[in-house]
Design a protein around this motif. Structure first.
Motif, short mmCIF file in Angstrom:
data_model
loop_
_atom_site.label_atom_id
_atom_site.label_comp_id
_atom_site.label_asym_id
_atom_site.label_seq_id
_atom_site.Cartn_x
_atom_site.Cartn_y
_atom_site.Cartn_z
N GLY A 53 41.69 42.78 37.30
CA GLY A 53 41.09 44.04 37.77
C GLY A 53 41.89 44.51 39.06
O GLY A 53 41.87 43.89 40.18
N ALA A 54 41.91 45.61 38.96
CA ALA A 54 42.66 46.32 40.18
C ALA A 54 42.06 47.62 40.57
O ALA A 54 42.24 48.58 40.87
CB ALA A 54 44.04 47.10 39.51
N SER A 60 43.10 44.77 44.43
CA SER A 60 44.33 45.47 45.01
C SER A 60 44.55 44.82 46.25
O SER A 60 45.62 44.79 46.86
CB SER A 60 44.12 47.01 45.08
OG SER A 60 43.86 47.60 43.69
N GLU A 65 45.08 45.00 34.52
CA GLU A 65 44.22 46.09 34.66
C GLU A 65 43.74 46.73 33.42
O GLU A 65 44.83 47.18 32.67
CB GLU A 65 44.30 47.12 35.66
CG GLU A 65 43.45 48.46 35.80
CD GLU A 65 42.11 48.15 35.74
OE1 GLU A 65 41.80 47.41 36.58
OE2 GLU A 65 41.50 48.84 35.05
N ARG A 66 42.85 46.89 32.96
CA ARG A 66 42.48 47.19 31.58
C ARG A 66 42.64 48.97 31.45
O ARG A 66 43.29 49.70 30.51
CB ARG A 66 41.12 46.92 31.13
CG ARG A 66 40.52 47.49 29.68
CD ARG A 66 39.16 46.77 29.40
NE ARG A 66 38.26 47.48 28.55
CZ ARG A 66 36.95 46.90 28.53
NH1 ARG A 66 36.51 46.06 28.93
NH2 ARG A 66 36.36 47.92 27.59
N PRO A 121 45.76 51.21 38.77
CA PRO A 121 44.72 50.62 39.73
C PRO A 121 43.84 51.61 40.51
O PRO A 121 44.32 52.88 40.63
CB PRO A 121 45.71 49.99 40.95
CG PRO A 121 47.14 49.89 40.30
CD PRO A 121 47.08 50.95 39.16
N CYS A 172 48.89 47.32 33.39
CA CYS A 172 47.85 48.22 33.03
C CYS A 172 47.69 48.50 31.30
O CYS A 172 48.67 48.35 30.81
CB CYS A 172 48.24 49.78 33.56
SG CYS A 172 47.93 49.77 35.32
N THR A 197 44.35 43.41 29.06
CA THR A 197 43.31 42.68 29.24
C THR A 197 44.00 41.30 29.25
O THR A 197 45.01 40.93 28.51
CB THR A 197 41.90 42.71 28.39
OG1 THR A 197 42.43 42.49 26.97
CG2 THR A 197 41.43 44.08 28.41
N LEU A 243 37.61 50.25 32.32
CA LEU A 243 38.08 49.79 33.38
C LEU A 243 37.82 48.02 33.30
O LEU A 243 36.84 47.51 33.06
CB LEU A 243 37.35 50.03 34.58
CG LEU A 243 37.61 51.53 34.98
CD1 LEU A 243 36.38 51.98 35.89
CD2 LEU A 243 38.85 52.10 35.29
N SER A 244 38.67 47.60 33.98
CA SER A 244 38.47 45.94 34.48
C SER A 244 37.39 45.77 35.31
O SER A 244 36.37 45.01 35.39
CB SER A 244 39.94 45.32 34.73
OG SER A 244 40.70 45.08 33.55
N HIS A 245 37.80 46.51 36.41
CA HIS A 245 37.01 46.43 37.63
C HIS A 245 35.91 47.52 37.64
O HIS A 245 36.04 48.54 36.99
CB HIS A 245 37.77 46.77 39.12
CG HIS A 245 38.38 48.24 38.79
ND1 HIS A 245 39.53 48.53 38.19
CD2 HIS A 245 38.15 49.23 39.40
CE1 HIS A 245 39.83 49.55 38.36
NE2 HIS A 245 38.96 50.32 39.16
#
Lengths: 405, 454
Positions: free
Chosen positions: B155-156, B161, B178-179, B183, B209, B212, B431-433
């Motif tokens: 997760g970015a 980050s 990062e999905r 970032p 990027c 996953t 998003l991952s994050h």
């Protein structure tokens, strides 16, 4: 719009002792064009907005009618007269040896020195019945400190003083351009500036690869991500630091002493509650600031200020000392209140050009005035108002002689 | 002013930044009754921003980030015990140890927690961690001190980050997965996301990027590596799961409040809504757990995970808790946050995700020194400074006055091109994050069913 003469009256030496009624008039009149084509702004809200507005330039080259004598200066302008991104680069490089994040302890480390110098000065006049607060105290303290910080040998202080006086005198605003005294002051100021810059450049050269523990050494020897200043940049920057690093503090301390002599209640309060001094210095920076105006700004595009359009390239004068007394911002603004809480004054300006040396000035004024307070009781100024220095910009007493009441 | 609001019993659930500042404001404003602060962590309130920066760099110890108090709050502290329920009729907070705390007014400031790795077995591997609390930071810092061969950051967003930045500064190999397309894209959109990607790679981050993490591999209970959705694998001895935050609202499940996964909804004066959308008058909300309507952003309901919002909202909530109706204040603060990573100072005002276009107003992306201004339907809604924080006050003024977008040229350090481009704010699903500002809309978290009792 008929041009206004307020700026002429503010700069008139006859009004130096008390310019505040003129500032009240300025706030009342709003933004008006002056006879010299400049625009004066004196209300807090508008000054605050302009200080943070990226469309306002500090580079005199952006003026449509720049003061030619400033343009003729041989050295490149220091960061005070430059816009981003150049301003940011110069200031960042200069900050490295002065403050956080790279030199977080520099100012704090000076406290012991400042206290000792202060005590020595007070000791030397403790038994006298008559002293000049400016010559015996307010001047020698900051000049000694800034010389030590930069790495200027103490024996050269008389040289520094002579140059500084000539340079400050040339900051004068003369209504008549062909005034011969004014021309003479400009010439002398220019000569002094060249001499001081050359002196500081030479001093820095001697520190190259032979560093001593001072800012000049750090500036010539240490390189951060932005590299080092060029020799010319170093000369202008060191000149700025040296002049601005003591000249304004002299006025802050002298204005502070005068204010406390005039207001026995405030003096008593600070004697009884010395812990209020940091707050009192902030109030002093609001009430009697050493820098009364920023006279060299100009818009990069036509801008509207309080309903008035100021054209691109016009001279824009921000009257900081007037904003500090704006009743729309400060409750009871003409009252000196050392306990004032809500006090976001313009004593150090604001925005990207916010005073570089503010942390040093604060520490010096706090220590100096704290040491002075116990000695002021029973004394009074020999003359009130005292004789003022010429400059309307850097305002303070030329001498402040005090004697037993 | 009525005396009754100045005394009585106030309970604050949540003893972090918002809870502490609310307690101080209550006393500052003359609240003379009994005050109880409940916190599930055993520590007194501490500051979280250094946990992903100075603590990981070894400059500050995790136990040394306590929040300085503004004043004595004269409170009873119930630390190390979580609130597990709220009885809105009996006006009591139920604690995990069985104690019941009666209140006249309640402030909910339970914040968020780190979103855990979804696979519990993998999450339990030694070396798989999250970063939210001081204990988390202490554990991660200890692992870093041991000199890992490679750190995987999943997760970015800002936390991920910043962790990657600290690891690179200490010389460790870092992979960031990062999905989304880049970032920080969830908070700042496409243009600055692309800048962040360039900067991370320039600092030696192995940034991946659009992928996953499909599994975390372990041996003998220890993490040894990870597999990605593109079929690639890496070896890693630490994996930091930085998938955003989960709001701590489970304890309110039966409280009848408008509380759910997106937070606790409240009005502009921080008063909580109940599940029918009726405003309560004795339950207030502040900080990361709150979601509130903001007039500058078309009354969108916002949920902000920002340090400054926690302070400002806590102060408004506390003021309103002890003030009668006409003296209450709205929480109108312009959202703002900052981050430092890879030598960049990033500061934002407004809501960058509430935008359709973005333009570089000053500076340049290439020089990594700029102000990007965001607009929505022709109005300025946000500005982000990269190494240019000092100009943001001006842009905040433009946001507050809904000034036209794009802003007119004329600022110092003008950009090479002043042409707005789409802001490319992605849907949170990609998003991952989690985004640090959630535009949560007016949609209730639970659908109500009308039940008739004949």
């Amino acid at each position: 719009m008929r041009p206004d003469t307020l700026f002429q009256r503010i700069t008139d030496y006859a009004n130096r002792a008390d310019p505040y009624p003129l500032y009240a008039e300025l706030r009342e009149n709003g933004v008006t064009r002056q006879t010299d084509g400049g625009y004066l702004v004196g209300t807090y809200q508008e000054i605050a907005e302009l200080l943070h507005d990226p469309r306002i330039s500090s580079d005199i080259g952006n003026r449509t009618d720049p003061d030619e004598d400033i343009l003729r200066r041989p050295d490149p302008p220091a960061f005070i007269g430059v816009d981003d991104p150049e301003h940011d680069r110069l200031r960042r490089i200069t900050m490295r040896p002065f403050g956080p994040p790279h030199s977080p302890g520099r100012i704090d480390a000076l406290r012991a020195d400042i206290t000792r110098i202060t005590d020595d000065l007070i000791g030397s006049f403790r038994d006298k019945d008559r002293i000049d607060v400016v010559d015996d105290f307010a001047y020698p303290l900051p000049v000694t400190v800034i010389c030590r910080l930069l790495g200027v040998p103490f024996e050269d202080v008389p040289l520094i003083r002579a140059w500084t006086n000539a340079i400050i005198a040339s900051f004068d605003f003369a209504p008549e351009k062909d005034d011969r005294d004014h021309q003479e002051r400009l010439r002398a100021g220019m000569e002094a500036r060249i001499a001081m810059a050359e002196y500081l450049g030479g001093l820095a050269d001697t520190r190259r690869d032979r560093p001593t523990d001072d800012m000049l050494s750090a500036l010539v020897n240490d390189a951060g991500p932005d590299g080092r200043l060029t020799r010319e940049e170093l000369k202008s920057t060191a000149t700025l630091l040296l002049i601005a690093g003591h000249e304004t503090t002299v006025n802050l301390i002298a204005n502070g002493a005068l204010t406390l002599l005039r207001l026995p209640q405030a003096l008593r309060l600070l004697r009884d509650r010395p812990e209020l001094m940091p707050n009192a210095v902030e109030e002093l920076l609001r009430y009697e600031p050493p820098v009364h105006m920023l006279p060299q700004r100009t818009p990069l595009t036509d801008i509207e200020v309080a309903g008035v359009t100021i054209p691109k390239g016009a001279r824009l004068i921000l009257m900081l000392a007037s904003g500090n007394r704006d009743p729309l911002r400060f409750k009871d603004p003409d009252h000196f209140d050392p306990t004032r809480e809500d006090n976001q004054h313009f004593g150090f300006g604001s925005g990207v050009h916010n005073c570089f040396g503010a942390p040093l000035a604060r520490v010096e004024a706090q220590i100096a005035l704290s040491a002075l307070v116990p000695h002021l009781a029973g004394l009074r100024p020999a003359e009130d108002p005292p004789p003022y220095r010429r400059s309307a910009l850097l305002r303070g007493p030329r001498h402040l002689v005090i004697e037993r009441a | 002013m009525s005396g009754e609001r100045r005394d009585g019993r106030i309970v604050i659930v949540g003893a972090s930044l918002a809870g502490l500042r609310a307690a101080e404001t209550l006393r500052e404003e003359g609240f003379g009754g009994t005050l109880t602060l409940v916190g599930d962590e055993p520590r007194p309130p501490y500051d979280r921003p250094p946990l992903s920066k100075q603590v990981l760099l070894g400059r500050v110890r995790a136990q040394d980030v306590g929040l300085p108090g503004r004043r004595d709050v004269d409170a009873r502290w119930r630390l190390g015990v979580a609130a597990v329920g709220l009885d809105p009729i009996g006006k009591q907070v139920l604690l995990a140890d069985g104690e019941r705390l009666p209140f006249d007014r309640l402030l909910i400031a339970t914040g968020t927690r780190a979103r855990p790795w979804p696979n519990p077995e993998e999450a339990a591997l030694d070396g798989v961690m999250t970063l939210r609390t001081a204990d988390d930071a202490a554990r991660l810092a200890e692992r870093l001190d041991a000199g890992p061969r490679r750190v995987l950051v999943i997760g970015a967003g800002f936390t991920g980050s910043e962790i990657a930045s600290a690891c690179r500064e200490r010389g460790f190999e870092v992979t960031v997965a990062e999905r989304g397309p880049s970032p920080l894209v969830g908070a700042l959109g496409g243009a600055l996301g692309a800048l962040a990607a360039t900067v991370q790679r320039a600092h030696g981050v192995d940034l991946r990027c659009g992928v996953t993490v499909t599994s975390l591999r372990g041996r003998d209970g220890r993490l040894i590596g990870a597999e990605f959705s593109d079929g690639s694998r890496i070896e890693a001895d630490i994996a930091v799961v930085a998938l955003g935050a989960v709001r701590n609202t489970e304890w309110l499940a039966d409280a009848g409040l408008a509380a759910g996964p997106r937070g606790v909804a409240c009005d502009a004066g921080c008063r909580a809504f109940n599940m029918y959308g009726i405003v309560t008058d004795d339950v207030f909300v502040a900080g990361d757990v709150a979601r509130f309507p903001h007039p500058l952003f078309e009354y969108q309901i916002l949920a902000l995970e920002h340090w400054g919002n926690a302070v400002a909202q806590a102060e408004v909530a506390a003021h309103n808790m002890v003030s009668p109706g006409p003296c209450r204040r709205p929480h109108l603060t312009v959202p703002a946050f900052w981050s430092s990573q890879f030598g960049l100072n990033i500061k934002s005002v407004g809501v960058p995700t509430f935008s359709d276009q973005v333009v570089v107003a000053q500076g340049s992306l290439r020089e990594r020194r700029l102000v990007a201004v965001y607009g929505y339907r022709g109005r300025v809604t946000a500005a982000v400074g990269v190494n240019r924080a000092k100009w943001l006050g001006y842009y905040q003024g433009l946001i507050e006055t809904a000034a036209p977008f794009p802003p007119r040229p004329g600022a110092a350090d003008p950009p090479a091109s002043g042409v707005p481009v789409p802001s490319d704010v992605p849907s949170p699903q990609t998003l991952s994050h989690g985004p640090t500002v959630a535009l949560t809309g007016h949609v209730p978290d639970r659908r109500l069913t009308l039940v008739r009792h004949d």
